[in-house]
Design a protein around this motif. Structure first.
Motif, mmCIF file in Angstrom:
data_model
loop_
_atom_site.group_PDB
_atom_site.id
_atom_site.type_symbol
_atom_site.label_atom_id
_atom_site.label_comp_id
_atom_site.label_asym_id
_atom_site.label_seq_id
_atom_site.Cartn_x
_atom_site.Cartn_y
_atom_site.Cartn_z
ATOM 1 N N LEU A 79 0.810 -1.216 0.000
ATOM 2 C CA LEU A 79 0.000 0.000 0.000
ATOM 3 C C LEU A 79 0.843 1.266 0.000
ATOM 4 N N LEU A 80 1.940 1.256 0.734
ATOM 5 C CA LEU A 80 2.796 2.439 0.765
ATOM 6 C C LEU A 80 3.312 2.761 -0.634
ATOM 7 N N SER A 81 3.664 1.737 -1.399
ATOM 8 C CA SER A 81 4.170 1.965 -2.754
ATOM 9 C C SER A 81 3.076 2.504 -3.673
ATOM 10 N N VAL A 82 1.866 1.929 -3.580
ATOM 11 C CA VAL A 82 0.763 2.381 -4.432
ATOM 12 C C VAL A 82 0.394 3.826 -4.128
ATOM 13 N N TYR A 83 0.235 4.150 -2.852
ATOM 14 C CA TYR A 83 -0.171 5.506 -2.463
ATOM 15 C C TYR A 83 0.931 6.519 -2.760
ATOM 16 N N TRP A 84 2.157 6.112 -2.552
ATOM 17 C CA TRP A 84 3.284 7.004 -2.824
ATOM 18 C C TRP A 84 3.351 7.334 -4.310
ATOM 19 N N ALA A 85 3.174 6.318 -5.155
ATOM 20 C CA ALA A 85 3.212 6.533 -6.600
ATOM 21 C C ALA A 85 2.102 7.482 -7.038
ATOM 22 N N VAL A 86 0.889 7.262 -6.523
ATOM 23 C CA VAL A 86 -0.241 8.129 -6.872
ATOM 24 C C VAL A 86 0.027 9.555 -6.389
ATOM 25 N N THR A 95 -0.994 2.778 -12.425
ATOM 26 C CA THR A 95 -0.605 2.065 -11.212
ATOM 27 C C THR A 95 -1.330 0.723 -11.120
ATOM 28 N N ALA A 96 -2.612 0.728 -11.440
ATOM 29 C CA ALA A 96 -3.389 -0.516 -11.410
ATOM 30 C C ALA A 96 -2.884 -1.509 -12.450
ATOM 31 N N LEU A 97 -2.509 -1.006 -13.626
ATOM 32 C CA LEU A 97 -2.008 -1.893 -14.674
ATOM 33 C C LEU A 97 -0.660 -2.503 -14.296
ATOM 34 N N ILE A 98 0.203 -1.704 -13.687
ATOM 35 C CA ILE A 98 1.488 -2.237 -13.238
ATOM 36 C C ILE A 98 1.264 -3.313 -12.194
ATOM 37 N N ASP A 99 0.334 -3.050 -11.291
ATOM 38 C CA ASP A 99 -0.026 -4.048 -10.287
ATOM 39 C C ASP A 99 -0.570 -5.310 -10.952
ATOM 40 N N GLY A 100 -1.173 -5.144 -12.123
ATOM 41 C CA GLY A 100 -1.776 -6.271 -12.821
ATOM 42 C C GLY A 100 -0.804 -7.271 -13.405
ATOM 43 N N ILE A 101 0.499 -6.965 -13.436
ATOM 44 C CA ILE A 101 1.441 -7.971 -13.938
ATOM 45 C C ILE A 101 1.863 -8.940 -12.839
ATOM 46 N N GLN A 102 1.270 -8.785 -11.659
ATOM 47 C CA GLN A 102 1.573 -9.724 -10.583
ATOM 48 C C GLN A 102 1.378 -11.183 -10.999
ATOM 49 N N LEU A 130 1.406 -8.514 -20.122
ATOM 50 C CA LEU A 130 2.626 -7.778 -19.798
ATOM 51 C C LEU A 130 2.967 -6.774 -20.891
ATOM 52 N N ALA A 131 2.796 -7.184 -22.147
ATOM 53 C CA ALA A 131 3.073 -6.279 -23.262
ATOM 54 C C ALA A 131 2.145 -5.068 -23.220
ATOM 55 N N GLY A 158 5.920 -2.477 -5.055
ATOM 56 C CA GLY A 158 4.744 -2.890 -4.293
ATOM 57 C C GLY A 158 4.182 -4.205 -4.782
ATOM 58 N N MET A 159 4.165 -4.376 -6.096
ATOM 59 C CA MET A 159 3.672 -5.626 -6.670
ATOM 60 C C MET A 159 4.538 -6.797 -6.222
ATOM 61 N N LEU A 160 5.860 -6.607 -6.211
ATOM 62 C CA LEU A 160 6.770 -7.661 -5.763
ATOM 63 C C LEU A 160 6.569 -7.966 -4.283
ATOM 64 N N SER A 161 6.252 -6.947 -3.504
ATOM 65 C CA SER A 161 5.990 -7.139 -2.081
ATOM 66 C C SER A 161 4.759 -8.014 -1.875
ATOM 67 N N LEU A 162 3.718 -7.778 -2.662
ATOM 68 C CA LEU A 162 2.502 -8.582 -2.560
ATOM 69 C C LEU A 162 2.752 -10.019 -3.011
ATOM 70 N N VAL A 163 3.531 -10.188 -4.069
ATOM 71 C CA VAL A 163 3.880 -11.535 -4.534
ATOM 72 C C VAL A 163 4.625 -12.303 -3.444
#
Length: 246
Positions: A79-86, A95-102, A130-131, A158-163
């Motif tokens: 969450l810190l990464s998502v909110y910080w980026a926004v 941000t949502a799309l980047i999170d979507g490559i999880q 991914l493309a 953030g995505m890597l943290s969730l993974v």
């Protein structure tokens, strides 16, 4: 039942990015996240503690430590990464799309970490996804937004943290009840974000209505809806299916 929960999960998880955008303009990131988790911890901990005492299901120190790590990775770090980026100006859709490559990252690690085979067609679908994410991110970064170029790397972290949190959970030798795990995660995040807010001098919440609307949105839809359903579905249908929904 699982199909209904899956539809709710998609809607609630996506709503978190809207809540982040609503709150970003009214308060500091640490302030918003502190007040998102403090009330949750204050309500959940007594309820879960009394229930665990009555049913004699108190977590062992090892299980408690594992859930604290999962909470730091899946809530605090993500969450810190998502909110910080926004907050830095990265578009919420990007941000949502980047999170979507999880799913792609999780699928790549399924074999070596958990020994789970990933079908070829799923690899093809994830590669196409991914493309698409790469194209949209590149277009957004080059469109003259206010975000610095390095801000686009923050959602990836953030995505890597969730993974990582997902794999820690999947490798747990025992299962922790969902509500108990949620209470531990929220308490951990409350401690982390309260500390950040106090250190940065941003612990006092603003009086503007948009802050409290965003807070209510994030607590109900994002935490109980998106985050709670994420772990519930992970138990029901497995990591590959949940990541496909994401």
């Amino acid at each position: 039942m699982t199909a209904t929960l899956s539809v709710l999960f998609v809607a609630c998880w996506s709503s978190g990015f809207i809540g982040a955008k609503l709150g970003a303009g009214s308060a500091e990131v640490s302030t918003l996240l502190m007040w998102r988790f403090l009330p949750l911890a204050a309500v959940l901990v007594p309820i879960v503690w009394l229930s665990a005492r009555r049913r004699k299901t108190m977590p062992t120190p090892r299980a408690l430590g594992r859930q604290v790590v999962i909470g730091i990775l899946s809530q605090s770090g993500y969450l810190l990464s998502v909110y910080w980026a926004v907050d830095l100006g990265v578009n919420t859709g990007t941000t949502a799309l980047i999170d979507g490559i999880q799913p792609l990252v999780a699928a790549a690690l399924l074999g070596p970490v958990l020994g789970v085979a990933v079908p070829r067609m799923q690899w093809i679908g994830l590669a196409i996804g991914l493309a698409g994410v790469a194209m949209v991110t590149a277009a957004d970064a080059g469109a003259g937004t206010s975000a610095p170029w390095w801000a686009y790397a923050i959602p990836f972290l953030g995505m890597l943290s969730l993974v990582a949190s997902t794999f820690v959970q999947q490798r747990a030798p025992t299962s922790t009840p969902p509500l108990q795990a949620l209470a531990i995660h929220c308490s951990t995040s409350a401690i982390v974000f309260t500390t950040l807010a106090i250190v940065s001098g941003a612990a006092v919440p603003p009086s503007v209505s948009t802050f409290w609307i965003a807070l209510l949105w994030l607590i109900v839809l994002s935490t109980f809806g998106g985050y709670g359903l994420y772990w519930l579905l992970l138990r029901r249908i497995g990591i590959t299916s949940v990541n496909t929904l994401m």
